[in-house]
Scaffold this active site. Structure first.
Site, PDB file in Angstrom:
ATOM      1  N   LYS A  13       0.834  -1.050  -0.242  1.00 37.37           N
ATOM      2  CA  LYS A  13       0.189   0.153   0.054  1.00 37.37           C
ATOM      3  C   LYS A  13       1.141   1.256  -0.029  1.00 37.37           C
ATOM      4  CE  LYS A  13      -2.221  -0.994   4.046  1.00 37.37           C
ATOM      5  NZ  LYS A  13      -1.075  -2.623   3.958  1.00 37.37           N
ATOM      6  N   ARG A  87      -9.803   0.847   8.681  1.00 36.48           N
ATOM      7  CA  ARG A  87      -9.391  -0.812   8.397  1.00 36.48           C
ATOM      8  C   ARG A  87     -10.242  -1.402   9.703  1.00 36.48           C
ATOM      9  NH1 ARG A  87      -3.310   0.239   8.681  1.00 36.48           N
ATOM     10  NH2 ARG A  87      -2.614  -1.921   9.566  1.00 36.48           N
ATOM     11  N   ARG A 126      11.767  -5.565   5.739  1.00 41.32           N
ATOM     12  CA  ARG A 126      11.853  -3.897   5.351  1.00 41.32           C
ATOM     13  C   ARG A 126      12.813  -3.753   6.157  1.00 41.32           C
ATOM     14  NH1 ARG A 126       5.457  -1.467   5.562  1.00 41.32           N
ATOM     15  NH2 ARG A 126       6.403  -2.604   6.960  1.00 41.32           N
ATOM     16  N   ARG A 160      11.139  -1.025  11.373  1.00 40.86           N
ATOM     17  CA  ARG A 160      10.408  -0.976  12.584  1.00 40.86           C
ATOM     18  C   ARG A 160       9.560  -1.865  13.687  1.00 40.86           C
ATOM     19  NH1 ARG A 160       4.840   0.174   8.175  1.00 40.86           N
ATOM     20  NH2 ARG A 160       4.228  -1.652   9.682  1.00 40.86           N
ATOM     21  N   ARG A 171      -0.115  -8.893  13.737  1.00 44.24           N
ATOM     22  CA  ARG A 171      -1.268  -7.614  12.132  1.00 44.24           C
ATOM     23  C   ARG A 171      -1.863  -9.027  11.462  1.00 44.24           C
ATOM     24  NH1 ARG A 171       4.340  -4.856  11.251  1.00 44.24           N
ATOM     25  NH2 ARG A 171       2.572  -4.156   9.472  1.00 44.24           N
TER      26      ARG A 171
HETATM   27  P1  AP5 Z   1       4.942  -1.832   1.591  1.00 45.56           P
HETATM   28  O1  AP5 Z   1       4.387  -0.649   1.071  1.00 45.56           O
HETATM   29  O2  AP5 Z   1       5.135  -0.753   2.784  1.00 45.56           O
HETATM   30  O3  AP5 Z   1       3.630  -2.341   1.717  1.00 45.56           O
HETATM   31  P2  AP5 Z   1       2.322  -1.586   3.213  1.00 45.56           P
HETATM   32  O4  AP5 Z   1       0.970  -2.558   2.968  1.00 45.56           O
HETATM   33  O5  AP5 Z   1       2.840  -0.351   3.418  1.00 45.56           O
HETATM   34  O6  AP5 Z   1       2.463  -2.688   3.936  1.00 45.56           O
HETATM   35  P3  AP5 Z   1       2.558  -1.776   6.035  1.00 45.56           P
HETATM   36  O7  AP5 Z   1       3.135  -2.809   6.669  1.00 45.56           O
HETATM   37  O8  AP5 Z   1       3.316  -0.281   6.024  1.00 45.56           O
HETATM   38  O9  AP5 Z   1       0.843  -1.709   6.302  1.00 45.56           O
HETATM   39  P4  AP5 Z   1      -0.051  -2.189   7.809  1.00 45.56           P
HETATM   40  O10 AP5 Z   1      -0.948  -1.949   6.857  1.00 45.56           O
HETATM   41  O11 AP5 Z   1       0.219  -2.970   8.385  1.00 45.56           O
HETATM   42  O12 AP5 Z   1       1.071  -1.278   8.415  1.00 45.56           O
HETATM   43  P5  AP5 Z   1       0.428   1.395   9.087  1.00 45.56           P
HETATM   44  O13 AP5 Z   1       1.650   1.689   8.975  1.00 45.56           O
HETATM   45  O14 AP5 Z   1      -0.943   0.599   7.886  1.00 45.56           O
HETATM   46  O15 AP5 Z   1       5.765  -2.665   1.655  1.00 45.56           O
HETATM   47  C1  AP5 Z   1       5.983  -3.899   2.328  1.00 45.56           C
HETATM   48  C2  AP5 Z   1       7.330  -4.111   1.973  1.00 45.56           C
HETATM   49  O16 AP5 Z   1       7.555  -4.642   0.638  1.00 45.56           O
HETATM   50  C3  AP5 Z   1       8.667  -3.049   1.434  1.00 45.56           C
HETATM   51  O17 AP5 Z   1      10.001  -3.549   1.874  1.00 45.56           O
HETATM   52  C4  AP5 Z   1       8.359  -2.651  -0.369  1.00 45.56           C
HETATM   53  O18 AP5 Z   1       9.797  -2.493  -0.365  1.00 45.56           O
HETATM   54  C5  AP5 Z   1       8.553  -4.750  -0.821  1.00 45.56           C
HETATM   55  N1  AP5 Z   1       7.412  -4.234  -1.730  1.00 45.56           N
HETATM   56  C6  AP5 Z   1       6.203  -3.679  -1.790  1.00 45.56           C
HETATM   57  N2  AP5 Z   1       5.079  -3.820  -2.454  1.00 45.56           N
HETATM   58  C7  AP5 Z   1       6.564  -5.342  -3.632  1.00 45.56           C
HETATM   59  C8  AP5 Z   1       6.413  -6.532  -4.447  1.00 45.56           C
HETATM   60  N3  AP5 Z   1       5.106  -6.433  -5.921  1.00 45.56           N
HETATM   61  N4  AP5 Z   1       7.292  -7.481  -4.663  1.00 45.56           N
HETATM   62  C9  AP5 Z   1       8.530  -7.021  -3.438  1.00 45.56           C
HETATM   63  N5  AP5 Z   1       8.331  -6.440  -2.482  1.00 45.56           N
HETATM   64  C10 AP5 Z   1       7.761  -5.116  -2.106  1.00 45.56           C
HETATM   65  O19 AP5 Z   1      -0.074   0.031  10.321  1.00 45.56           O
HETATM   66  C11 AP5 Z   1       0.770   0.181  11.155  1.00 45.56           C
HETATM   67  C12 AP5 Z   1      -0.212   0.107  12.588  1.00 45.56           C
HETATM   68  O20 AP5 Z   1      -0.120   1.156  12.768  1.00 45.56           O
HETATM   69  C13 AP5 Z   1      -1.325  -0.941  12.798  1.00 45.56           C
HETATM   70  O21 AP5 Z   1      -0.415  -2.608  13.009  1.00 45.56           O
HETATM   71  C14 AP5 Z   1      -2.010  -0.738  13.847  1.00 45.56           C
HETATM   72  O22 AP5 Z   1      -1.670  -0.661  15.358  1.00 45.56           O
HETATM   73  C15 AP5 Z   1      -2.011   1.378  13.458  1.00 45.56           C
HETATM   74  N6  AP5 Z   1      -2.608   1.816  12.825  1.00 45.56           N
HETATM   75  C16 AP5 Z   1      -2.193   1.964  11.631  1.00 45.56           C
HETATM   76  N7  AP5 Z   1      -3.721   2.849  10.659  1.00 45.56           N
HETATM   77  C17 AP5 Z   1      -4.642   2.301  11.763  1.00 45.56           C
HETATM   78  C18 AP5 Z   1      -5.941   2.084  11.502  1.00 45.56           C
HETATM   79  N8  AP5 Z   1      -6.738   2.602  10.140  1.00 45.56           N
HETATM   80  N9  AP5 Z   1      -6.726   1.477  12.452  1.00 45.56           N
HETATM   81  C19 AP5 Z   1      -6.496   1.288  13.705  1.00 45.56           C
HETATM   82  N10 AP5 Z   1      -5.501   1.048  13.988  1.00 45.56           N
HETATM   83  C20 AP5 Z   1      -4.577   1.700  12.239  1.00 45.56           C
END
Ligand code: AP5
Length: 218
Positions: A13, A87, A126, A160, A171
């Site tokens: 994402k 979410r 990552r 992270r 997660r």
């Molecule tokens: P990346 O693009 O970083 O993936 P992502 O989907 O953004 O993953 P996240 O871990 O950031 O998502 P998340 O939803 O768990 O975390 P968030 O920060 O929102 O890609 C990942 C890796 O893969 C990178 O190294 C990239 O280079 C690689 N990659 C990407 N595409 C690729 C491809 N095609 N091929 C190969 N490699 C690839 O949330 C963190 C925490 O915050 C949550 O657990 C929760 O506690 C809280 N939180 C956040 N938002 C909310 C909400 N709305 N409600 C409640 N709690 C929330």
């Protein structure tokens, strides 16, 4: 143009939101990044969120909803990409209300579908530049010169704290139990478009562009 990118942790994402933002001049609103900013800033919200994020659970809806609403107000008329929000069903309903009040409409809800083994592999490799935040992966997108950030030249990197195996498992459970149930919510509105999130990042971006169009809209 206003877009939601949905998908499990590691689906890409953030990676795709950044590309979409640059290509179409949209503002990326990542609730995960906002929460990490609060944690770094040592705010009350950050202190509450840190423990929850490290456990892999979701931060309470009311905290997230008021945080994102304020950010949408500050975008100043540009289109937005929501990355990591909504979410839960309560967040999806609150977003509808928020957009209606602000006279905004949702153009695309794009679901990135990625196999669970690939998610774990992506998250475990990552890392990011400690100075400018540019994102990398040990195998899939390392810096051009090992140990040096492509964007700012810094040599310090960080991982992270929630990318460890135990938290990643939690997660993924939170995604399955609380986030996946919102997919039918958007499907029933006819807004949901699912794409294959496996394969090269450029290829995934090409699939997203097929949905949002190739011409810049704002
Ligand atoms: P990346 O693009 O970083 O993936 P992502 O989907 O953004 O993953 P996240 O871990 O950031 O998502 P998340 O939803 O768990 O975390 P968030 O920060 O929102 O890609 C990942 C890796 O893969 C990178 O190294 C990239 O280079 C690689 N990659 C990407 N595409 C690729 C491809 N095609 N091929 C190969 N490699 C690839 O949330 C963190 C925490 O915050 C949550 O657990 C929760 O506690 C809280 N939180 C956040 N938002 C909310 C909400 N709305 N409600 C409640 N709690 C929330």
């Amino acid at each position: 143009m206003n877009v939601i990118l949905l998908g499990p942790p590691g689906a890409g994402k953030g990676t795709q939101a950044e590309r979409l933002g640059k290509t179409f001049d949209l503002v990326q609103l990542s609730t995960g990044d906002m929460l990490r900013e609060e944690v770094r800033g040592g705010t009350e919200l950050g202190k509450t969120a840190k423990k929850i994020m490290d456990s892999g659970a979701l931060v309470p809806d009311e905290l997230i909803i008021s945080m994102i609403s304020g950010r949408i107000d500050r975008v100043g008329g540009k289109g937005i990409i929501l990355d990591g929000f909504p979410r839960t069903t309560a967040q999806a309903e609150a977003l509808d209300k928020m957009l209606a009040e602000k006279n905004l409409k949702l153009d695309h809800v794009i679901q990135l579908k990625v196999d669970e083994d690939a998610l774990v592999q992506r998250l475990s490799g990552r890392f990011a530049c400690a100075k400018c935040g540019a994102g990398y992966h040990d195998t899939f997108s390392p810096p051009k010169t090992e140990g040096v950030c492509d964007r700012c030249g810094a040599t310090e990197f960080s991982r992270r704290s929630d990318d460890n195996p135990e938290t990643v498992r939690a997660r993924l459970v939170a995604y399955r139990e609380q986030t996946a149930p919102i997919l039918p919510y958007y499907d029933e509105k006819g807004a949901l478009k699912a794409i294959d999130g496996m394969g090269e990042m450029d290829e995934v971006f090409r699939r997203i562009r097929e949905i949002v169009g190739t011409v810049r809209v704002s």
